[in-house]
Each structure stands twice: as C-alpha cells, then as structure tokens.
Scaffold this active site. Sequence first.
Site, PDB file in Angstrom:
ATOM      1  N   ASP A 235       0.828  -1.215   0.000  1.00 17.22           N
ATOM      2  CA  ASP A 235       0.000   0.000   0.000  1.00 17.22           C
ATOM      3  C   ASP A 235       0.861   1.263   0.000  1.00 17.22           C
ATOM      4  O   ASP A 235       1.952   1.271   0.572  1.00 17.22           O
ATOM      5  CB  ASP A 235      -0.892  -0.027   1.254  1.00 17.22           C
ATOM      6  CG  ASP A 235      -2.065   0.931   1.134  1.00 17.22           C
ATOM      7  OD1 ASP A 235      -2.263   1.512   0.051  1.00 17.22           O
ATOM      8  OD2 ASP A 235      -2.776   1.108   2.138  1.00 17.22           O
TER       9      ASP A 235
ATOM     10  N   HIS B 174       2.783   3.129  -8.992  1.00 23.87           N
ATOM     11  CA  HIS B 174       2.636   1.682  -9.195  1.00 23.87           C
ATOM     12  C   HIS B 174       3.884   1.117  -9.871  1.00 23.87           C
ATOM     13  O   HIS B 174       4.344   0.032  -9.537  1.00 23.87           O
ATOM     14  CB  HIS B 174       1.387   1.379 -10.021  1.00 23.87           C
ATOM     15  CG  HIS B 174       0.102   1.758  -9.336  1.00 23.87           C
ATOM     16  ND1 HIS B 174      -0.164   1.404  -8.032  1.00 23.87           N
ATOM     17  CD2 HIS B 174      -0.983   2.456  -9.761  1.00 23.87           C
ATOM     18  CE1 HIS B 174      -1.361   1.869  -7.696  1.00 23.87           C
ATOM     19  NE2 HIS B 174      -1.879   2.513  -8.726  1.00 23.87           N
TER      20      HIS B 174
ATOM     21  N   LEU C 227      11.108 -20.590  -4.287  1.00 27.32           N
ATOM     22  CA  LEU C 227      10.072 -19.698  -3.738  1.00 27.32           C
ATOM     23  C   LEU C 227       8.786 -19.781  -4.557  1.00 27.32           C
ATOM     24  O   LEU C 227       8.826 -19.758  -5.782  1.00 27.32           O
ATOM     25  CB  LEU C 227      10.602 -18.250  -3.758  1.00 27.32           C
ATOM     26  CG  LEU C 227       9.599 -17.153  -3.400  1.00 27.32           C
ATOM     27  CD1 LEU C 227       9.283 -17.157  -1.922  1.00 27.32           C
ATOM     28  CD2 LEU C 227      10.133 -15.785  -3.807  1.00 27.32           C
TER      29      LEU C 227
HETATM   30  C1  FPP Z   1      -2.023   0.108  -3.288  1.00 26.77           C
HETATM   31  O1  FPP Z   1      -1.540   1.415  -3.342  1.00 26.77           O
HETATM   32  C2  FPP Z   1      -1.495  -0.656  -4.396  1.00 26.77           C
HETATM   33  C3  FPP Z   1      -2.258  -1.237  -5.380  1.00 26.77           C
HETATM   34  C4  FPP Z   1      -3.719  -1.113  -5.427  1.00 26.77           C
HETATM   35  C5  FPP Z   1      -1.627  -1.979  -6.474  1.00 26.77           C
HETATM   36  C6  FPP Z   1      -0.374  -2.714  -6.151  1.00 26.77           C
HETATM   37  C7  FPP Z   1       0.323  -2.973  -7.402  1.00 26.77           C
HETATM   38  C8  FPP Z   1       1.658  -2.964  -7.618  1.00 26.77           C
HETATM   39  C9  FPP Z   1       2.658  -2.777  -6.551  1.00 26.77           C
HETATM   40  C10 FPP Z   1       2.189  -3.138  -8.971  1.00 26.77           C
HETATM   41  C11 FPP Z   1       1.571  -4.194  -9.811  1.00 26.77           C
HETATM   42  C12 FPP Z   1       1.900  -5.562  -9.387  1.00 26.77           C
HETATM   43  C13 FPP Z   1       2.385  -6.520 -10.195  1.00 26.77           C
HETATM   44  C14 FPP Z   1       2.493  -7.916  -9.717  1.00 26.77           C
HETATM   45  C15 FPP Z   1       2.847  -6.219 -11.555  1.00 26.77           C
HETATM   46  P1  FPP Z   1      -2.556   2.620  -3.515  1.00 26.77           P
HETATM   47  O2  FPP Z   1      -2.662   2.907  -4.972  1.00 26.77           O
HETATM   48  O3  FPP Z   1      -3.864   2.291  -2.869  1.00 26.77           O
HETATM   49  O4  FPP Z   1      -1.818   3.767  -2.752  1.00 26.77           O
HETATM   50  P2  FPP Z   1      -2.493   4.958  -1.925  1.00 26.77           P
HETATM   51  O5  FPP Z   1      -3.254   4.350  -0.797  1.00 26.77           O
HETATM   52  O6  FPP Z   1      -1.316   5.751  -1.462  1.00 26.77           O
HETATM   53  O7  FPP Z   1      -3.359   5.730  -2.871  1.00 26.77           O
END
Ligand code: FPP
Length: 233
Positions: free
Chosen positions: A13, A30, A124
Amino acid sequence: MKEMPKHIAVIMDGNGRWAKQRKKMRAAGHRQGVEALREVLEKADELGIRHLTVYAFSTENWARPKAEIKALMLLLLEYIKGESKALHKKNVRITTIGDLTSFDDKIQKEIAKAKALTKENTGLNFNIALNYGARDEIKRAVSSIIDDERAGKREGLAVSEEEIEKHLDTRNLPDPDLLIRTSGEMRLSNYLLWQLAYTELVFTETLWPDFTGKDLEEAIKEYQNRDRRFGKI
Ligand code: FPP
C-alpha cells in the site's frame, strides 16, 4: 536461529501517496511499486521464504478511475511477460489467487503461460492475488461445495473447516505466518480473511515504493520476537 516465516503475505500500500508526494501520476507510483516488489522477491528468495503472497489487484480496485486500472493492467502484463523467464531461471514458481476470468484474454493467457512454465519449480512460490477479495473467495468456495453436493460428490450435510479450506484459492498453501502492510494503514482490506486467523500482523509507515529488502528483514525480525500461542497458553 529463530524460525523463519514459511509464508509471508503483503499488502503493498501507498503507491498513490508516493506518487503524490513527488507530483507524479499515480501510475508512476505503481511502476515504482513493481521495483520494490522485485527487490522484496529477491530478498525473500535469498532468505529461503517458501511462499510470498502479494495483493496486486483487489476485487474493489475495479472501482478506481479507468486510466489507473488501464495502467495497472499494462504493468501486470509487462511484468508477467518480461519477468517470468528470469523467475523461472531462479526456480521460482508463479501462482495466483483470485478470479482471473474478469481479466482480458491477453492477460489470462500470459498468466497461464507463466504458471505452466514454472509449475515444476521447487524454490520460492510467488503467489499473486489478482482480482482477489476474501469475501469473494469464500463465496466461490461455498458455491463450489454446493456444486459438489448437487453432483453427489460428498457425504452428509455437515461442512468441516478442512472441506472449506480445500475449496479456497489457497488450498495448496499453508496459512501466512506473517502479514506486512505498508503505508501506515492498519486494516485487512478484504485480504485472506480466513487464512489470517492466527497470522502475526506487522504494519509499517513506509510507503510500498520505498520498501526495501532491509525492511523485509526488519519485519521478519519483529515476527521472530512475537510469542505465537494460537489461542493456547
Ligand atoms: C495500493 O496502493 C497498491 C495497489 C492497489 C496496487 C499494487 C500494485 C503494484 C505494486 C504493482 C503491480 C503488481 C504486479 C504484480 C505487476 P494505492 O494505490 O492504494 O496507494 P495509496 O493508498 O497511497 O493511494
């Protein structure tokens, strides 16, 4: 040496906030999040962790703006296509949890290819939660038990915990020993609700794109200092 967690689950997050702090688009957060994931995966592998489950896209994430969903899908496709050979070389096995049928064909095909390529690997287990929501998973498990009942594949009407577990997406996985959530949020957000019953929870203020292999080691140290009693004394 204290025991290593066998299964670590992660809520990655804070990508959006990381981007906002830098006056960048959320997609840039991201993208940087994928870099952090690479480092964490490497460290987990080095430490001999058996299963790493990451929350990459939740059932609720479809409610985000179209442009952000598109960017996430593109990143996912890029990642799976670009990374699976290298992961295969490292003996990593790629698996997923969640309902993949909502993704477009191209993504589904690439995921199937990556899974097939790595399915015999013994290192893994990199488990990606995609269109995953714990309530949806439990709902699908219940439906599947009802299907078995209708098909005459089971005996009696009593349902055991073991039977439910066999119908969850995580049927081949041990429950997580450790859950890490970054960015200071302290909730589970519909992640692995059944499986986290006795998991140690570690929350850190660090935003996911800034999370490093060293941070993973710190979280594991915190886990190792906990006294796990599983409801006993
Ligand atoms: C949460 O941060 C994150 C997500 C909803 C997506 C997580 C995805 C990745 C790390 C990259 C994609 C993964 C792969 C496997 C290619 P948020 O956007 O909710 O952050 P915020 O709370 O600060 O807005």
